[in-house]
Design a protein around this motif. Structure first.
Motif, short mmCIF file in Angstrom:
data_model
loop_
_atom_site.label_atom_id
_atom_site.label_comp_id
_atom_site.label_asym_id
_atom_site.label_seq_id
_atom_site.Cartn_x
_atom_site.Cartn_y
_atom_site.Cartn_z
N PHE A 224 0.83 -1.21 0.00
CA PHE A 224 0.00 0.00 0.00
C PHE A 224 0.86 1.25 0.00
CE2 PHE A 224 -2.70 3.13 2.26
CZ PHE A 224 -3.85 3.07 1.49
N ALA A 225 2.04 1.17 0.63
CA ALA A 225 3.01 2.28 0.69
C ALA A 225 2.35 3.58 1.16
CB ALA A 225 3.67 2.48 -0.67
N PRO A 226 1.94 3.64 2.41
CA PRO A 226 1.24 4.84 2.91
C PRO A 226 2.07 6.10 2.70
CG PRO A 226 1.15 3.06 4.52
CD PRO A 226 2.13 2.63 3.47
N ASP A 227 1.39 7.17 2.28
CA ASP A 227 2.04 8.46 2.12
C ASP A 227 1.35 9.46 3.04
OD1 ASP A 227 -0.37 9.06 0.86
OD2 ASP A 227 0.45 8.85 -1.15
N VAL A 228 1.66 10.76 2.85
CA VAL A 228 1.13 11.78 3.76
C VAL A 228 -0.37 11.97 3.61
CG1 VAL A 228 3.31 13.03 3.93
CG2 VAL A 228 1.71 13.61 2.10
N ARG A 229 -0.98 11.38 2.58
CA ARG A 229 -2.42 11.46 2.41
C ARG A 229 -3.09 10.11 2.66
NH1 ARG A 229 -4.59 16.02 -1.54
NH2 ARG A 229 -3.16 17.67 -0.95
N SER A 230 -2.46 9.30 3.47
CA SER A 230 -2.98 7.96 3.75
C SER A 230 -3.24 7.79 5.24
CB SER A 230 -1.98 6.89 3.31
OG SER A 230 -1.67 7.00 1.94
N CYS A 231 -4.20 6.91 5.55
CA CYS A 231 -4.41 6.52 6.94
C CYS A 231 -4.57 5.00 6.99
CB CYS A 231 -5.62 7.21 7.55
SG CYS A 231 -7.19 6.92 6.71
N GLU A 248 4.44 -1.74 10.51
CA GLU A 248 4.79 -1.34 9.15
C GLU A 248 4.28 0.06 8.84
OE1 GLU A 248 6.60 -2.58 6.78
OE2 GLU A 248 7.13 -4.45 7.81
N ALA A 249 3.07 0.34 9.26
CA ALA A 249 2.50 1.66 8.98
C ALA A 249 3.29 2.77 9.66
CB ALA A 249 1.04 1.70 9.43
N LEU A 250 3.79 2.51 10.88
CA LEU A 250 4.53 3.52 11.62
C LEU A 250 5.86 3.86 10.97
CD1 LEU A 250 3.79 2.32 15.26
CD2 LEU A 250 3.08 4.50 14.25
N ARG A 251 6.32 3.04 10.06
CA ARG A 251 7.57 3.33 9.35
C ARG A 251 7.40 4.37 8.25
NH1 ARG A 251 9.77 -2.92 8.59
NH2 ARG A 251 10.09 -3.34 10.83
N SER A 283 8.58 5.97 20.08
CA SER A 283 8.37 5.50 18.72
C SER A 283 6.90 5.16 18.44
CB SER A 283 9.23 4.26 18.44
OG SER A 283 8.80 3.13 19.19
N LEU A 284 6.12 5.00 19.52
CA LEU A 284 4.70 4.68 19.36
C LEU A 284 3.79 5.89 19.55
CD1 LEU A 284 4.54 1.28 21.31
CD2 LEU A 284 4.67 1.61 18.83
N GLN A 285 4.37 7.07 19.59
CA GLN A 285 3.56 8.26 19.83
C GLN A 285 2.50 8.48 18.77
OE1 GLN A 285 6.14 11.64 20.35
NE2 GLN A 285 6.43 11.25 22.53
N ARG A 286 2.79 8.09 17.54
CA ARG A 286 1.84 8.32 16.44
C ARG A 286 0.74 7.27 16.38
NH1 ARG A 286 4.91 7.53 11.68
NH2 ARG A 286 3.08 8.21 10.50
N LEU A 287 0.87 6.21 17.18
CA LEU A 287 -0.14 5.15 17.18
C LEU A 287 -1.31 5.56 18.06
CD1 LEU A 287 -1.12 2.31 16.49
CD2 LEU A 287 0.26 1.46 18.41
#
Length: 339
Positions: A224-231, A248-251, A283-287
Protein backbone atom coordinates in the motif's frame (compact mmCIF):
# COMPACT_ATOMS: atom_id res chain seq x y z
CA UNK A 1 -15.59 8.93 -4.88
CA UNK A 2 -12.51 11.13 -5.26
CA UNK A 3 -11.61 14.56 -3.89
CA UNK A 4 -13.40 17.60 -5.25
CA UNK A 5 -10.09 19.15 -6.38
CA UNK A 6 -9.39 16.20 -8.65
CA UNK A 7 -12.95 16.27 -9.99
CA UNK A 8 -12.60 19.97 -10.83
CA UNK A 9 -9.27 19.47 -12.60
CA UNK A 10 -10.44 16.39 -14.50
CA UNK A 11 -13.57 18.14 -15.74
CA UNK A 12 -11.61 21.23 -16.77
CA UNK A 13 -9.19 19.03 -18.71
CA UNK A 14 -11.95 17.04 -20.39
CA UNK A 15 -13.91 20.15 -21.36
CA UNK A 16 -10.83 21.82 -22.83
CA UNK A 17 -9.93 18.65 -24.73
CA UNK A 18 -13.45 18.63 -26.19
CA UNK A 19 -13.02 22.18 -27.48
CA UNK A 20 -15.12 23.89 -24.81
CA UNK A 21 -14.18 27.22 -23.25
CA UNK A 22 -13.35 26.92 -19.56
CA UNK A 23 -12.67 29.17 -16.61
CA UNK A 24 -10.90 27.88 -13.50
CA UNK A 25 -11.82 29.76 -10.32
CA UNK A 26 -9.84 29.61 -7.05
CA UNK A 27 -10.59 31.17 -3.67
CA UNK A 28 -7.48 33.31 -3.12
CA UNK A 29 -8.21 35.21 0.10
CA UNK A 30 -11.00 35.48 2.64
CA UNK A 31 -11.87 37.99 5.35
CA UNK A 32 -14.27 37.28 8.16
CA UNK A 33 -16.58 34.31 7.78
CA UNK A 34 -16.39 32.49 4.45
CA UNK A 35 -18.31 29.46 3.13
CA UNK A 36 -15.21 27.91 1.50
CA UNK A 37 -11.53 27.93 2.53
CA UNK A 38 -8.71 29.41 0.47
CA UNK A 39 -7.57 27.13 -2.33
CA UNK A 40 -11.09 25.85 -3.06
CA UNK A 41 -11.69 25.50 -6.79
CA UNK A 42 -14.46 25.33 -9.34
CA UNK A 43 -14.49 24.95 -13.12
CA UNK A 44 -17.01 26.88 -15.22
CA UNK A 45 -17.83 25.94 -18.82
CA UNK A 46 -19.06 28.48 -21.37
CA UNK A 47 -22.57 26.98 -21.34
CA UNK A 48 -22.89 27.50 -17.57
CA UNK A 49 -22.03 24.01 -16.37
CA UNK A 50 -20.11 24.07 -13.07
CA UNK A 51 -18.05 21.56 -11.08
CA UNK A 52 -16.80 22.46 -7.62
CA UNK A 53 -17.73 25.38 -5.42
CA UNK A 54 -16.35 28.67 -4.10
CA UNK A 55 -19.39 29.64 -2.00
CA UNK A 56 -22.86 28.48 -1.06
CA UNK A 57 -24.16 28.97 -4.60
CA UNK A 58 -24.99 32.66 -5.09
CA UNK A 59 -21.49 33.63 -6.22
CA UNK A 60 -21.44 30.71 -8.64
CA UNK A 61 -24.71 32.03 -10.12
CA UNK A 62 -23.20 35.48 -10.54
CA UNK A 63 -20.08 34.10 -12.20
CA UNK A 64 -22.20 32.07 -14.60
CA UNK A 65 -24.20 35.18 -15.52
CA UNK A 66 -21.18 37.43 -15.88
CA UNK A 67 -19.16 35.00 -17.98
CA UNK A 68 -21.84 33.43 -20.16
CA UNK A 69 -25.04 35.43 -20.50
CA UNK A 70 -23.30 38.76 -20.08
CA UNK A 71 -21.10 38.02 -23.08
CA UNK A 72 -23.97 37.35 -25.43
CA UNK A 73 -23.51 33.61 -25.41
CA UNK A 74 -20.07 33.89 -27.03
CA UNK A 75 -18.47 32.05 -24.15
CA UNK A 76 -15.79 33.06 -21.67
CA UNK A 77 -13.54 35.98 -22.64
CA UNK A 78 -9.88 35.18 -23.21
CA UNK A 79 -7.66 37.26 -20.97
CA UNK A 80 -4.96 37.10 -18.34
CA UNK A 81 -6.10 35.95 -14.89
CA UNK A 82 -8.29 38.40 -13.03
CA UNK A 83 -9.04 39.07 -9.38
CA UNK A 84 -12.64 39.66 -8.29
CA UNK A 85 -13.92 40.36 -4.81
CA UNK A 86 -17.33 39.57 -3.35
CA UNK A 87 -18.96 40.75 -0.16
CA UNK A 88 -17.07 43.99 0.39
CA UNK A 89 -20.22 45.79 1.53
CA UNK A 90 -23.01 44.55 3.80
CA UNK A 91 -25.39 44.84 0.85
CA UNK A 92 -23.19 42.59 -1.32
CA UNK A 93 -22.70 40.11 1.51
CA UNK A 94 -26.46 39.85 1.84
CA UNK A 95 -26.96 39.63 -1.93
CA UNK A 96 -24.47 36.81 -2.37
CA UNK A 97 -25.46 34.91 0.74
CA UNK A 98 -22.14 35.41 2.51
CA UNK A 99 -22.04 35.19 6.31
CA UNK A 100 -22.11 38.48 8.17
CA UNK A 101 -18.89 40.35 7.41
CA UNK A 102 -17.68 37.70 4.98
CA UNK A 103 -15.54 38.72 2.02
CA UNK A 104 -13.68 36.56 -0.45
CA UNK A 105 -11.35 37.22 -3.36
CA UNK A 106 -11.28 34.92 -6.37
CA UNK A 107 -8.70 34.26 -9.06
CA UNK A 108 -10.26 33.71 -12.49
CA UNK A 109 -8.13 31.76 -14.97
CA UNK A 110 -9.50 31.93 -18.50
CA UNK A 111 -8.70 29.01 -20.80
CA UNK A 112 -6.14 27.24 -18.57
CA UNK A 113 -3.43 25.45 -20.49
CA UNK A 114 -4.62 21.98 -21.49
CA UNK A 115 -1.15 20.44 -21.72
CA UNK A 116 -0.26 21.69 -18.24
CA UNK A 117 -3.50 20.24 -16.79
CA UNK A 118 -2.82 16.91 -18.48
CA UNK A 119 0.69 16.85 -17.04
CA UNK A 120 -0.55 17.79 -13.57
CA UNK A 121 -3.25 15.11 -13.51
CA UNK A 122 -0.87 12.50 -14.88
CA UNK A 123 1.55 13.08 -12.02
CA UNK A 124 -1.22 13.19 -9.43
CA UNK A 125 -2.49 9.86 -10.74
CA UNK A 126 1.01 8.47 -10.19
CA UNK A 127 0.69 9.38 -6.52
CA UNK A 128 2.90 12.46 -6.59
CA UNK A 129 2.34 15.56 -4.48
CA UNK A 130 2.51 18.58 -6.78
CA UNK A 131 2.97 22.33 -6.35
CA UNK A 132 1.21 24.48 -8.97
CA UNK A 133 2.31 28.10 -9.34
CA UNK A 134 0.39 30.80 -11.21
CA UNK A 135 1.73 34.26 -12.07
CA UNK A 136 -1.32 36.55 -12.04
CA UNK A 137 0.32 39.21 -14.22
CA UNK A 138 1.36 36.91 -17.04
CA UNK A 139 -0.93 33.90 -16.62
CA UNK A 140 2.03 31.52 -16.79
CA UNK A 141 1.86 28.36 -14.69
CA UNK A 142 4.59 26.01 -13.53
CA UNK A 143 4.61 22.61 -11.83
CA UNK A 144 7.05 20.97 -9.44
CA UNK A 145 7.07 17.93 -7.22
CA UNK A 146 7.12 18.41 -3.47
CA UNK A 147 7.34 16.22 -0.41
CA UNK A 148 5.39 18.51 1.91
CA UNK A 149 1.66 19.38 1.72
CA UNK A 150 2.23 23.12 2.13
CA UNK A 151 -0.60 25.54 2.77
CA UNK A 152 -2.14 27.59 -0.06
CA UNK A 153 -0.28 30.87 -0.72
CA UNK A 154 -1.38 34.04 -2.50
CA UNK A 155 0.59 37.28 -2.16
CA UNK A 156 -1.37 39.40 -4.61
CA UNK A 157 0.81 38.51 -7.56
CA UNK A 158 1.57 34.80 -7.31
CA UNK A 159 -0.61 31.83 -6.33
CA UNK A 160 0.96 28.62 -5.05
CA UNK A 161 -1.28 25.63 -4.40
CA UNK A 162 -0.21 22.16 -3.33
CA UNK A 163 -2.26 19.40 -4.91
CA UNK A 164 -2.04 15.75 -4.14
CA UNK A 165 -3.48 12.41 -5.10
CA UNK A 166 -6.75 11.45 -3.50
CA UNK A 167 -6.73 10.56 0.18
CA UNK A 168 -6.47 6.84 0.84
CA UNK A 169 -7.58 4.64 3.71
CA UNK A 170 -6.43 1.09 4.48
CA UNK A 171 -8.73 -0.88 6.77
CA UNK A 172 -7.61 -4.09 8.44
CA UNK A 173 -10.43 -6.44 9.36
CA UNK A 174 -13.68 -6.89 7.43
CA UNK A 175 -16.22 -6.64 10.23
CA UNK A 176 -19.40 -4.60 10.58
CA UNK A 177 -17.52 -1.55 11.90
CA UNK A 178 -15.25 -1.56 8.85
CA UNK A 179 -18.29 -1.42 6.56
CA UNK A 180 -19.59 1.73 8.24
CA UNK A 181 -16.15 3.37 8.30
CA UNK A 182 -15.59 2.52 4.63
CA UNK A 183 -18.95 4.00 3.65
CA UNK A 184 -18.27 7.27 5.47
CA UNK A 185 -14.72 7.44 4.14
CA UNK A 186 -15.90 7.13 0.54
CA UNK A 187 -18.43 9.91 1.07
CA UNK A 188 -15.53 12.05 2.25
CA UNK A 189 -13.45 11.39 -0.86
CA UNK A 190 -11.19 8.58 0.38
CA UNK A 191 -10.16 5.66 -1.79
CA UNK A 192 -10.67 2.69 0.53
CA UNK A 193 -8.73 -0.57 0.56
CA UNK A 194 -9.76 -3.43 2.82
CA UNK A 195 -7.41 -6.17 3.96
CA UNK A 196 -8.39 -9.40 5.68
CA UNK A 197 -6.72 -12.81 5.21
CA UNK A 198 -9.85 -14.56 6.52
CA UNK A 199 -12.02 -15.57 3.52
CA UNK A 200 -15.19 -15.95 5.59
CA UNK A 201 -15.00 -12.26 6.50
CA UNK A 202 -14.27 -11.00 3.00
CA UNK A 203 -17.07 -13.07 1.49
CA UNK A 204 -19.68 -11.25 3.59
CA UNK A 205 -18.42 -7.76 2.68
CA UNK A 206 -21.19 -5.64 1.15
CA UNK A 207 -19.78 -2.13 0.56
CA UNK A 208 -19.18 -1.37 -3.12
CA UNK A 209 -16.23 0.61 -4.42
CA UNK A 210 -13.72 -0.83 -1.93
CA UNK A 211 -10.65 -2.74 -3.08
CA UNK A 212 -10.51 -6.04 -1.16
CA UNK A 213 -7.25 -7.89 -0.54
CA UNK A 214 -7.00 -11.34 1.06
CA UNK A 215 -3.44 -11.32 2.34
CA UNK A 216 -1.52 -10.81 5.56
CA UNK A 217 -1.93 -7.19 6.67
CA UNK A 218 1.77 -6.37 7.14
CA UNK A 219 2.44 -7.42 3.54
CA UNK A 220 -0.52 -5.34 2.39
CA UNK A 221 0.73 -2.26 4.27
CA UNK A 222 4.10 -2.53 2.54
CA UNK A 223 2.45 -2.81 -0.87
CA UNK A 224 0.00 0.00 0.00
CA UNK A 225 3.01 2.28 0.69
CA UNK A 226 1.24 4.84 2.91
CA UNK A 227 2.04 8.46 2.12
CA UNK A 228 1.13 11.78 3.76
CA UNK A 229 -2.42 11.46 2.41
CA UNK A 230 -2.98 7.96 3.75
CA UNK A 231 -4.41 6.52 6.94
CA UNK A 232 -4.20 2.97 8.29
CA UNK A 233 -6.82 1.70 10.73
CA UNK A 234 -6.78 -1.74 12.36
CA UNK A 235 -10.28 -3.00 13.18
CA UNK A 236 -9.83 -6.76 13.47
CA UNK A 237 -9.28 -6.98 17.27
CA UNK A 238 -6.75 -9.75 16.46
CA UNK A 239 -3.12 -9.02 17.48
CA UNK A 240 -1.87 -11.54 14.90
CA UNK A 241 -3.34 -9.32 12.17
CA UNK A 242 -3.03 -5.88 13.68
CA UNK A 243 0.36 -5.67 15.41
CA UNK A 244 2.77 -6.24 12.52
CA UNK A 245 0.62 -4.16 10.20
CA UNK A 246 0.68 -1.21 12.61
CA UNK A 247 4.46 -1.48 12.93
CA UNK A 248 4.79 -1.34 9.15
CA UNK A 249 2.50 1.66 8.98
CA UNK A 250 4.53 3.52 11.62
CA UNK A 251 7.57 3.33 9.35
CA UNK A 252 5.86 5.61 6.83
CA UNK A 253 4.38 9.13 6.88
CA UNK A 254 0.67 8.26 7.08
CA UNK A 255 -1.25 11.12 8.71
CA UNK A 256 -3.33 8.75 10.85
CA UNK A 257 -2.50 5.31 12.28
CA UNK A 258 -4.77 3.69 14.83
CA UNK A 259 -6.44 0.57 16.15
CA UNK A 260 -9.82 -0.14 17.68
CA UNK A 261 -9.98 -1.47 21.21
CA UNK A 262 -10.60 -0.66 24.84
CA UNK A 263 -8.16 1.22 27.03
CA UNK A 264 -6.89 -2.08 28.42
CA UNK A 265 -6.44 -3.56 24.94
CA UNK A 266 -4.63 -0.45 23.75
CA UNK A 267 -2.26 -0.56 26.72
CA UNK A 268 -1.64 -4.27 26.12
CA UNK A 269 -0.88 -3.60 22.47
CA UNK A 270 1.70 -0.98 23.33
CA UNK A 271 3.27 -3.28 25.92
CA UNK A 272 3.55 -6.09 23.33
CA UNK A 273 5.14 -3.83 20.74
CA UNK A 274 7.66 -2.57 23.27
CA UNK A 275 8.50 -5.97 24.76
CA UNK A 276 8.61 -8.10 21.61
CA UNK A 277 9.49 -5.65 18.85
CA UNK A 278 11.85 -3.21 20.52
CA UNK A 279 9.55 -0.21 20.25
CA UNK A 280 9.51 2.62 22.78
CA UNK A 281 6.87 4.97 24.10
CA UNK A 282 8.42 7.64 21.86
CA UNK A 283 8.37 5.50 18.72
CA UNK A 284 4.70 4.68 19.36
CA UNK A 285 3.56 8.26 19.83
CA UNK A 286 1.84 8.32 16.44
CA UNK A 287 -0.14 5.15 17.18
CA UNK A 288 -3.67 6.09 18.22
CA UNK A 289 -5.76 3.96 20.49
CA UNK A 290 -8.45 3.84 21.65
CA UNK A 291 -9.39 5.54 18.42
CA UNK A 292 -12.22 7.98 17.84
CA UNK A 293 -13.58 10.95 19.74
CA UNK A 294 -15.79 10.43 22.76
CA UNK A 295 -19.49 10.72 21.87
CA UNK A 296 -20.76 7.89 24.05
CA UNK A 297 -20.94 5.59 21.01
CA UNK A 298 -22.02 1.99 21.53
CA UNK A 299 -23.10 0.57 18.16
CA UNK A 300 -20.92 0.02 15.06
CA UNK A 301 -22.40 3.00 13.14
CA UNK A 302 -21.94 5.29 16.15
CA UNK A 303 -18.36 4.11 16.65
CA UNK A 304 -17.70 4.69 12.94
CA UNK A 305 -18.89 8.29 13.29
CA UNK A 306 -16.50 8.72 16.21
CA UNK A 307 -13.56 7.23 14.31
CA UNK A 308 -14.25 9.13 11.09
CA UNK A 309 -14.49 12.42 12.99
CA UNK A 310 -11.01 11.87 14.43
CA UNK A 311 -9.61 10.89 11.02
CA UNK A 312 -11.02 14.04 9.42
CA UNK A 313 -9.64 16.21 12.22
CA UNK A 314 -6.18 14.72 11.65
CA UNK A 315 -6.54 15.17 7.88
CA UNK A 316 -7.45 18.83 8.37
CA UNK A 317 -4.67 19.40 10.93
CA UNK A 318 -7.15 20.19 13.72
CA UNK A 319 -5.82 19.61 17.23
CA UNK A 320 -8.71 18.21 19.23
CA UNK A 321 -9.09 19.06 22.93
CA UNK A 322 -7.91 16.35 25.31
CA UNK A 323 -11.44 16.12 26.69
CA UNK A 324 -12.62 14.57 23.41
CA UNK A 325 -10.18 11.65 23.61
CA UNK A 326 -11.93 8.37 24.45
CA UNK A 327 -9.39 7.40 27.10
CA UNK A 328 -9.52 10.82 28.79
CA UNK A 329 -13.33 10.95 28.84
CA UNK A 330 -13.61 7.45 30.30
CA UNK A 331 -11.04 8.23 32.98
CA UNK A 332 -13.19 11.17 34.04
CA UNK A 333 -16.22 8.87 34.15
CA UNK A 334 -14.31 6.42 36.35
CA UNK A 335 -13.40 9.21 38.77
CA UNK A 336 -16.99 10.37 38.99
CA UNK A 337 -18.19 6.86 39.75
CA UNK A 338 -15.63 6.49 42.53
CA UNK A 339 -16.44 9.91 43.99
Amino acid sequence: MESIDLLVLRNARDWLAAGERVMLVTVARTWGSSPRPVGSMMALRNDGRVVGSVSGGCIEDDLIHRHTTAYGGTGLPQARPQLVRYGVSAEEAHRFGLPCGGTLELILEFEPDLAALQQLLGRLDQGQLMRRKLDIETGRTSLESTATPDEFIFDGRRMVSTLGPGYRMLLIGAGALAEYVATMAQFNGFQVTLCDPRPQYLESWSVAGVQRIQDMPDDVVRAFAPDVRSCVIALSHDPKLDDLALLEALRGPAFYIGAIGSRRNSESRRARLIEHFGETQESLQRLRGPIGIYIGSKTPPEIAVSVMAEVLAAKNAVALPAELAVSHAKQLQDRRRRA
